[in-house]
Design a protein around this motif. Structure first.
Motif, PDB file in Angstrom:
ATOM      1  N   LEU C 197       0.841  -1.201   0.000  1.00  0.00           N
ATOM      2  CA  LEU C 197       0.000   0.000   0.000  1.00  0.00           C
ATOM      3  C   LEU C 197       0.878   1.254   0.000  1.00  0.00           C
ATOM      4  CD1 LEU C 197      -2.874  -1.049   2.416  1.00  0.00           C
ATOM      5  CD2 LEU C 197      -2.931  -0.862  -0.063  1.00  0.00           C
ATOM      6  N   ARG C 198       1.988   1.194   0.751  1.00  0.00           N
ATOM      7  CA  ARG C 198       2.910   2.323   0.768  1.00  0.00           C
ATOM      8  C   ARG C 198       3.363   2.667  -0.647  1.00  0.00           C
ATOM      9  NH1 ARG C 198       5.696  -0.136   5.058  1.00  0.00           N
ATOM     10  NH2 ARG C 198       4.639   0.664   6.878  1.00  0.00           N
ATOM     11  N   GLU C 199       3.605   1.641  -1.438  1.00  0.00           N
ATOM     12  CA  GLU C 199       4.096   1.873  -2.796  1.00  0.00           C
ATOM     13  C   GLU C 199       3.013   2.309  -3.755  1.00  0.00           C
ATOM     14  OE1 GLU C 199       6.832  -0.525  -4.909  1.00  0.00           O
ATOM     15  OE2 GLU C 199       7.307  -1.701  -3.115  1.00  0.00           O
ATOM     16  N   LEU C 200       1.777   1.789  -3.545  1.00  0.00           N
ATOM     17  CA  LEU C 200       0.777   1.950  -4.599  1.00  0.00           C
ATOM     18  C   LEU C 200      -0.202   3.110  -4.397  1.00  0.00           C
ATOM     19  CD1 LEU C 200      -0.288  -1.740  -5.386  1.00  0.00           C
ATOM     20  CD2 LEU C 200       0.978  -0.180  -6.861  1.00  0.00           C
ATOM     21  N   VAL C 201      -0.499   3.464  -3.139  1.00  0.00           N
ATOM     22  CA  VAL C 201      -1.641   4.377  -2.960  1.00  0.00           C
ATOM     23  C   VAL C 201      -1.268   5.632  -2.175  1.00  0.00           C
ATOM     24  CG1 VAL C 201      -3.220   2.427  -3.003  1.00  0.00           C
ATOM     25  CG2 VAL C 201      -2.461   3.319  -0.813  1.00  0.00           C
ATOM     26  N   ASP C 202      -2.143   6.629  -2.264  1.00  0.00           N
ATOM     27  CA  ASP C 202      -1.917   7.887  -1.545  1.00  0.00           C
ATOM     28  C   ASP C 202      -2.885   8.047  -0.389  1.00  0.00           C
ATOM     29  OD1 ASP C 202      -0.237   8.496  -3.781  1.00  0.00           O
ATOM     30  OD2 ASP C 202      -2.075   8.997  -4.871  1.00  0.00           O
ATOM     31  N   VAL C 213     -15.767   1.876   8.950  1.00  0.00           N
ATOM     32  CA  VAL C 213     -14.545   2.643   8.688  1.00  0.00           C
ATOM     33  C   VAL C 213     -14.041   3.185  10.015  1.00  0.00           C
ATOM     34  CG1 VAL C 213     -13.570   4.646   7.544  1.00  0.00           C
ATOM     35  CG2 VAL C 213     -15.273   3.258   6.365  1.00  0.00           C
ATOM     36  N   GLU C 214     -12.804   2.813  10.375  1.00  0.00           N
ATOM     37  CA  GLU C 214     -12.224   3.312  11.610  1.00  0.00           C
ATOM     38  C   GLU C 214     -11.712   4.733  11.388  1.00  0.00           C
ATOM     39  OE1 GLU C 214     -11.824   1.616  14.572  1.00  0.00           O
ATOM     40  OE2 GLU C 214     -10.758   3.254  15.551  1.00  0.00           O
ATOM     41  N   VAL C 215     -10.938   4.881  10.316  1.00  0.00           N
ATOM     42  CA  VAL C 215     -10.377   6.201  10.030  1.00  0.00           C
ATOM     43  C   VAL C 215     -10.004   6.276   8.550  1.00  0.00           C
ATOM     44  CG1 VAL C 215      -8.013   5.510  10.578  1.00  0.00           C
ATOM     45  CG2 VAL C 215      -8.674   7.897  10.850  1.00  0.00           C
ATOM     46  N   GLU C 216     -10.020   7.504   8.018  1.00  0.00           N
ATOM     47  CA  GLU C 216      -9.637   7.732   6.638  1.00  0.00           C
ATOM     48  C   GLU C 216      -8.524   8.760   6.617  1.00  0.00           C
ATOM     49  OE1 GLU C 216     -12.190   8.778   3.051  1.00  0.00           O
ATOM     50  OE2 GLU C 216     -13.670   8.265   4.591  1.00  0.00           O
ATOM     51  N   GLY C 217      -7.598   8.669   5.715  1.00  0.00           N
ATOM     52  CA  GLY C 217      -6.560   9.685   5.687  1.00  0.00           C
ATOM     53  C   GLY C 217      -5.445   9.337   4.735  1.00  0.00           C
ATOM     54  N   GLY C 218      -4.305   9.975   4.933  1.00  0.00           N
ATOM     55  CA  GLY C 218      -3.172   9.760   4.036  1.00  0.00           C
ATOM     56  C   GLY C 218      -2.352   8.558   4.442  1.00  0.00           C
ATOM     57  N   ARG C 219      -1.176   8.417   3.822  1.00  0.00           N
ATOM     58  CA  ARG C 219      -0.342   7.253   4.050  1.00  0.00           C
ATOM     59  C   ARG C 219       0.178   7.160   5.495  1.00  0.00           C
ATOM     60  NH1 ARG C 219       3.397   6.817  -1.219  1.00  0.00           N
ATOM     61  NH2 ARG C 219       2.877   9.014  -1.226  1.00  0.00           N
ATOM     62  N   GLU C 220       0.076   8.312   6.222  1.00  0.00           N
ATOM     63  CA  GLU C 220       0.615   8.291   7.590  1.00  0.00           C
ATOM     64  C   GLU C 220      -0.086   7.239   8.465  1.00  0.00           C
ATOM     65  OE1 GLU C 220      -0.967  10.819   6.240  1.00  0.00           O
ATOM     66  OE2 GLU C 220      -2.776  11.173   7.424  1.00  0.00           O
ATOM     67  N   ILE C 221      -1.330   6.863   8.075  1.00  0.00           N
ATOM     68  CA  ILE C 221      -2.036   5.833   8.847  1.00  0.00           C
ATOM     69  C   ILE C 221      -1.221   4.540   8.894  1.00  0.00           C
ATOM     70  CG2 ILE C 221      -4.110   4.370   8.863  1.00  0.00           C
ATOM     71  CD1 ILE C 221      -5.645   6.732   7.739  1.00  0.00           C
ATOM     72  N   LEU C 222      -0.527   4.284   7.793  1.00  0.00           N
ATOM     73  CA  LEU C 222       0.249   3.044   7.716  1.00  0.00           C
ATOM     74  C   LEU C 222       1.382   3.011   8.732  1.00  0.00           C
ATOM     75  CD1 LEU C 222       0.464   2.697   3.833  1.00  0.00           C
ATOM     76  CD2 LEU C 222      -1.040   1.468   5.397  1.00  0.00           C
ATOM     77  N   GLU C 223       1.753   4.204   9.260  1.00  0.00           N
ATOM     78  CA  GLU C 223       2.860   4.255  10.216  1.00  0.00           C
ATOM     79  C   GLU C 223       2.350   4.255  11.663  1.00  0.00           C
ATOM     80  OE1 GLU C 223       5.410   3.790   8.507  1.00  0.00           O
ATOM     81  OE2 GLU C 223       4.459   4.391   6.600  1.00  0.00           O
ATOM     82  N   ASP C 224       1.027   4.359  11.827  1.00  0.00           N
ATOM     83  CA  ASP C 224       0.459   4.398  13.170  1.00  0.00           C
ATOM     84  C   ASP C 224       0.280   2.957  13.688  1.00  0.00           C
ATOM     85  OD1 ASP C 224      -0.975   4.751  15.474  1.00  0.00           O
ATOM     86  OD2 ASP C 224      -2.368   6.223  14.617  1.00  0.00           O
ATOM     87  N   PHE C 225       1.392   2.415  14.164  1.00  0.00           N
ATOM     88  CA  PHE C 225       1.375   0.991  14.509  1.00  0.00           C
ATOM     89  C   PHE C 225       0.379   0.661  15.610  1.00  0.00           C
ATOM     90  CE2 PHE C 225       5.826   1.513  12.899  1.00  0.00           C
ATOM     91  CZ  PHE C 225       5.557   0.940  11.673  1.00  0.00           C
ATOM     92  N   GLU C 226       0.215   1.611  16.523  1.00  0.00           N
ATOM     93  CA  GLU C 226      -0.709   1.361  17.630  1.00  0.00           C
ATOM     94  C   GLU C 226      -2.131   1.134  17.089  1.00  0.00           C
ATOM     95  OE1 GLU C 226      -1.742   3.869  21.503  1.00  0.00           O
ATOM     96  OE2 GLU C 226       0.369   3.968  20.884  1.00  0.00           O
ATOM     97  N   LEU C 227      -2.528   2.039  16.177  1.00  0.00           N
ATOM     98  CA  LEU C 227      -3.867   1.957  15.587  1.00  0.00           C
ATOM     99  C   LEU C 227      -4.019   0.665  14.783  1.00  0.00           C
ATOM    100  CD1 LEU C 227      -6.533   3.489  15.110  1.00  0.00           C
ATOM    101  CD2 LEU C 227      -5.490   4.455  13.062  1.00  0.00           C
ATOM    102  N   LEU C 228      -2.990   0.341  14.010  1.00  0.00           N
ATOM    103  CA  LEU C 228      -3.070  -0.862  13.178  1.00  0.00           C
ATOM    104  C   LEU C 228      -3.162  -2.124  14.035  1.00  0.00           C
ATOM    105  CD1 LEU C 228      -0.549  -0.067  10.301  1.00  0.00           C
ATOM    106  CD2 LEU C 228      -3.032   0.104  10.287  1.00  0.00           C
ATOM    107  N   GLU C 229      -2.475  -2.072  15.160  1.00  0.00           N
ATOM    108  CA  GLU C 229      -2.524  -3.231  16.043  1.00  0.00           C
ATOM    109  C   GLU C 229      -3.914  -3.370  16.669  1.00  0.00           C
ATOM    110  OE1 GLU C 229       0.367  -4.608  19.571  1.00  0.00           O
ATOM    111  OE2 GLU C 229       1.311  -3.542  17.908  1.00  0.00           O
TER     112      GLU C 229
END
Lengths: 243, 295, 234
Positions: C197-202, C213-229
Motif C-alpha cells: 500500500l505504501r508503494e501503490l496508494v496515496d 470505517v475506523e479512520v480515513e486519511g493519508g499514508r501516515e495511517i500506515l505508520e500508526d502501529f498502535e492503531l493498526l494493532e
C-alpha cells in the motif's frame, strides 16, 4: 440459449444456498429431539398422510405438522416456499380428474402437502451430520453412511466452486448476450469444471486422510423430550385411526 | 423424475424398497474391499449439481439430467449404483426432493435400472467408439428409468391416471430428452478419456452371476409390484380402524357423550373431534418445548 | 469528479452475518486508494460493492454516476475491472489465452486487435509460455498475473484489486507492482500488507473489526502501529 442455461445455473445455486443456510440460528423443540426418533416419526407421519383419502385425517396431520413447526420456531413461510412448487404441480396434473371425482385433486394435493411438510420438518430441524450418525447407529452399513458423508462434503465443495465461477463470469460480463456461451464450448467447459473439481477433490482427499474421516456414532441417550415426542406421535396415530 | 410421497401406493413402494435394498446390499458387498476414491465423491457431487437444473417440459412436468449411465461408466456399476443412491438420499434428506417412502422406487429407477443398463450398454458398444457407446448408454439409461417411474406411478391406485397415460408421458418425453442426456454423457466421457484416460480404466469387472441376478430382478420387478397391488395391502391402518369397529360416530359418542345430541350434523362432530385432537397435540408439543429448554 | 460514491452502505450475507456496516466514502477520478483491515473486516465485501458485484442491503452505491441495475451493469463492468483475492475463483476458462480474450471477445474486437493485445499483455506479464495451459495448473504467482492481465487488457478506467500480491513470490510481486504503478486510471487496492500500500496508494481507508470505517486519511495511517494493532491489521 446460453442465457437460459446461465440463468438456471444461477437460480440453482441460489436455491442451493437457501437450503444450506439452515435455520439453525433459532432452535426449537424439534431440534432437541434425537435424530433417530425424528427419522422414525417422519416415516410414520408420511405413512399416515399417504394411506388415506379421508379429508379429516389428512387435515388433522397437516394441523399437527403446523403446530409442531410453529412450536419449534420453524418458519411456515420457509416451509411453504420449499413445498409450493411440487404441491401446485400435483394439483395441476390431477385437476383434469375433477370431473370424475371433484374432491380427488384437492385430497391428492393435501396428501402431497402433508408428506412434503413432514419431510421438511425433519430437514429443517436436523443437520445432515446428525442424520448420518443417526443412520449409523440404526445400523445402516458403514460404507453407505460414509459414502453419504463424502458425497455431501464434495457437494458443498463443488457448489462453492460453481458459485465462484458465476461470480467470476459476472465480474467480467461486459455485454448482454455473451458470445462465449456455454454451448459453443459445451462439453469442454463441463469437462473442464469436472477435472478442476476432481483435482481439488484429490487434495481434499489427502486432507481427509490426514485428519481421519470416521463418522461418529450417535451415542446420546434418549431424554424426556424424546419420550414426550413419541407420546405425541402415538396420540396422533391413535387419533388418526379413530377420527 | 423424482417421485414424491403420495404418488405411490404403499404396497408398490414397499416392493421397490425391498428390491432396491437387495441390489444395494449386493453392491455394498462388492465394494467392501475398496476404499471410496475422491473420484467417487466428485462424480456424486457433479451428478447432484447437474440434476438440479430442471427443465420444464410441456404437459406439466419437468425433466433433468439424471446421470445414471455416466456414474456407471465412470465408476463401474457397483460404485455407480452407490453414488446414485447417495445422491438420491441426500436429495430426499436435505432438499425434500423425492419422497422417503418412495425412496426405494427412486433408487430402483435411477440408481439401479439407470446405472446397470447404462453401464452394460456402454460395455457392449464400446468397440464402436466411446462417444457413440456413451451416447446410447445415456439415452437408454434415462429412458428406461423414466419408463419404470411411469410404471410405478401408473400402477398405483392413489394416483388415478393409469398406465396407458403415465407410461407414454414419461417414456416419450424422456425418450426425447434422453438425447440431451446422451449428448452430455458422451461429451463428458470423451473429454475425460482424452485428458485423464486412466479414470476410465480402473474399474473392477462385475461378476456374471450377480449381473444375471440383477437383470432377472429388473425384468421381474413390474410383476412383483403388480402382485402387491392385486393383494392390495395398501391401507393397513384403515383396515385396523375397521377391525377395531371404530367408524366415525362411535368416537365422539364415547368420549364426548354430550355431543351425541340427535340431529347434530355429523360434520360438526368430526370438526369437534379434530379440534380436540389438535388441542391435545398442541398441549403435548408445549410439553416438548418445556423439556427442550431444560435440556 | 467522483468515480465511486457510497452512502451509508451496509451489506449482510444471506446467513445474517455482517459484511460491511454503514460505510460512506467517495473516490475521485485518478485517485489511488488503499483499503486496509484485518482478515474478516469486510475488505473484499466492500470491494465487491464498489464494483457493483454485490448490491447493498442498505444504503446507496453510485458508480460512474450510476446506481448499478440490470440495464447499466454491463456499462459499469466495461469500465470497472475487479480482481478477486483468490485467482482460483477468478479464472474459469480452459486456457490462459481464453482468459485474456474473454472480455475483448464480448466487445467484438477484431482478430488483429485481439492478437496484438494478447501479445502485448502476455509479454508485459511474461506469460508467453503459458498461453495454452489451463490456468488452474499454473503456480500461485502466475495465476495472479493472468488474473490482472485479463483485466488490464480491456483497459478499464477503474481497477479494484483484492490482495493483488498475496501468495506471490518476490519476482512476480515486483512485476505486478511495477505494472500497477504504471496504471493511469483510478486504483483501489484492498490489502492487509502495508508495504504494497505504501508503494501503490496515496489515500488509506482503515476498516475495523466491527466492519466499519475506523479512520480515513493519508499514508501516515500506515505508520500508526498502535492503531493498526488495535484494528487487528498488525
Amino acid at each position: 440459449m446460453h442465457v437460459i442455461l446461465e440463468k438456471s445455473l444461477k437460480e440453482a445455486s441460489k436455491y442451493f444456498q437457501n437450503f444450506f443456510i439452515h435455520e439453525y440460528s433459532e432452535k426449537g423443540a424439534l431440534h432437541a429431539v434425537d435424530a433417530r426418533i425424528k427419522i422414525f416419526t417422519t416415516l410414520v407421519l408420511i405413512f399416515l398422510s399417504i394411506s388415506t383419502f379421508e379429508p379429516q385425517k389428512i387435515i388433522f396431520i397437516i394441523l399437527t405438522l403446523t403446530a409442531l413447526a410453529k412450536l419449534s420456531k420453524i418458519s411456515l413461510k420457509k416451509i411453504i416456499t420449499r413445498i409450493w412448487l411440487f404441491s401446485s404441480f400435483s394439483f395441476t396434473i390431477t385437476l383434469p380428474l375433477f370431473f370424475q371425482d371433484p374432491l380427488y385433486p384437492f385430497l391428492f394435493t393435501l396428501r402431497v402437502i402433508a408428506s412434503l411438510t413432514a419431510i421438511q420438518l425433519l430437514i429443517m430441524s436436523t443437520s445432515f451430520s446428525e442424520i448420518c450418525s443417526a443412520l449409523r447407529s440404526l445400523h445402516a452399513p458403514k460404507i453407505f453412511v460414509s459414502a453419504l458423508w463424502i458425497a455431501y462434503r464434495y457437494i458443498l465443495l463443488m457448489f462453492q466452486e460453481l458459485i465462484s465461477i458465476f461470480m467470476a463470469r459476472e465480474s467480467r460480463r461486459v455485454a448482454k448476450g455473451s458470445h462465449l456461451d456455454l454451448w459453443r464450448k459445451g462439453g469442454e467447459s463441463i469437462g473442464l469444471f469436472f477435472i478442476r473439481s476432481f483435482e481439488k477433490a484429490e487434495r481434499v482427499q489427502l486432507a481427509m486422510l490426514a485428519r481421519g474421516d470416521e463418522i461418529a456414532y450417535y451415542r446420546g441417550r434418549l431424554r424426556k423430550v424424546d419420550f414426550i415426542y413419541l407420546l405425541l406421535l402415538t396420540f396422533v396415530v391413535v387419533w388418526w385411526v379413530v377420527i | 423424475m423424482h417421485i414424491p410421497d403420495s404418488y405411490l401406493d404403499i404396497s408398490v413402494a414397499i416392493v421397490f424398497i425391498l428390491l432396491s435394498l437387495s441390489v444395494l446390499t449386493l453392491s455394498l458387498h462388492r465394494l467392501k474391499k475398496e476404499k471410496l476414491s475422491s473420484l467417487f465423491g466428485i462424480v456424486a457431487a457433479a451428478i447432484f449439481a447437474a440434476q438440479m437444473l430442471n427443465w420444464p417440459i410441456p404437459g406439466g412436468t419437468s425433466a433433468h439430467f439424471v446421470g445414471g449411465a455416466l456414474a456407471g461408466i465412470l465408476l463401474g456399476p457397483y460404485a455407480g449404483c452407490l453414488a446414485m443412491t447417495v445422491v438420491l438420499t441426500i436429495q430426499a434428506l436435505v432438499f425434500g426432493d423425492g419422497g422417503l417412502i418412495a425412496w426405494g422406487a427412486n433408487v430402483w429407477n435411477m440408481a439401479i435400472v439407470g446405472v446397470f443398463s447404462g453401464y452394460y450398454t456402454y460395455k457392449a458398444l464400446e468397440k464402436f467408439g466411446k462417444t457413440f457407446a456413451s451416447f446410447i448408454a445415456g439415452w437408454l439409461g434415462i429412458t428406461l428409468a423414466a419408463l419404470f417411474a411411469g410404471f410405478e406411478v401408473g400402477i398405483s391406485a392413489s394416483f388415478k391416471y393409469g398406465l396407458q397415460i403415465t407410461l407414454p408421458v414419461m417414456g416419450i418425453w424422456h425418450g426425447i430428452l434422453g438425447i440431451v442426456e446422451g449428448a452430455i454423457t458422451a461429451g463428458v466421457v470423451s473429454y475425460i478419456s482424452s485428458r485423464r484416460p486412466e479414470i476410465l480404466e480402473n474399474r473392477a469387472p462385475a461378476g456374471k452371476i450377480a449381473v444375471l441376478g440383477i437383470l432377472v430382478m429388473v425384468i421381474l420387478s413390474p410383476l412383483f409390484a403388480y402382485t402387491a397391488e392385486l393383494v392390495n395391502y395398501s391401507e393397513p391402518l384403515e383396515n385396523a380402524a375397521e377391525l377395531l369397529g371404530l367408524p366415525d360416530y362411535s368416537v365422539y359418542s364415547g368420549l364426548l357423550p354430550d355431543y351425541t345430541v340427535p340431529g347434530l350434523d355429523p360434520y360438526f362432530g368430526t370438526l369437534i373431534t379434530g379440534a380436540i385432537g389438535t388441542l391435545v397435540v398442541l398441549a403435548l408439543a408445549y410439553g416438548m418445548v418445556k423439556y427442550a429448554r431444560n435440556s | 469528479m467522483k468515480v465511486i460514491k457510497t452512502e451509508r452502505v451496509s451489506y449482510w450475507y444471506p446467513d445474517g452475518s455482517i459484511g460491511i456496516d454503514d460505510v460512506s466514502l467517495e473516490i475521485k477520478r485518478g485517485e489511488r486508494v488503499g483499503i486496509i483491515g484485518a482478515n474478516g473486516s469486510g475488505k473484499s465485501t466492500l470491494l465487491f460493492l464498489l464494483g457493483g458485484l454485490l448490491r447493498p442491503t442498505k444504503g446507496r452505491v453510485e458508480i460512474l454516476g450510476m446506481e448499478p441495475n440490470k440495464r447499466n451493469i454491463e456499462v459499469i463492468r466495461r469500465k470497472v475491472g475487479i480482481a478477486f483475492q483468490n485467482p482460483d475463483e477468478f479464472l474459469f476458462n480452459p486456457s490462459v489465452r481464453d482468459e485474456l480474450v474473454y472480455v475483448p471477445l464480448q466487445l467484438n474486437w477484431d482478430e488483429k486487435n485481439l492478437e496484438r493485445a494478447v501479445k502485448k499483455y502476455s509479454e508485459l506479464f511474461s506469460l508467453e509460455n503459458f498461453l495454452d495451459k489451463p490456468p488452474f495448473r499454473l503456480s500461485g504467482g502466475e495465476k495472479k498475473k493472468v488474473e490482472i492481465a485479463s483485466i488490464l487488457i480491456y483497459e478499464p478506467e477503474v481497477l479494484l484489486l483484492d490482495e493483488p500480491t498475496s501468495s506471490v513470490d518476490g519476482k512476480s510481486k515486483r512485476l505486478i507492482l511495477k505494472l500497477l504503478k504504471d496504471f493511469e486510471g483510478t486504483l483501489v487496492v484492498a490489502s492487509h500488507e502495508t508495504d504494497i500500500l505504501r508503494e501503490l496508494v496515496d489515500r488509506i481507508i482503515l476498516l475495523n473489526l466491527d466492519h466499519k470505517v475506523e479512520v480515513e486519511g493519508g499514508r501516515e495511517i500506515l505508520e500508526d502501529f498502535e492503531l493498526l494493532e488495535e484494528t487487528g491489521v498488525l
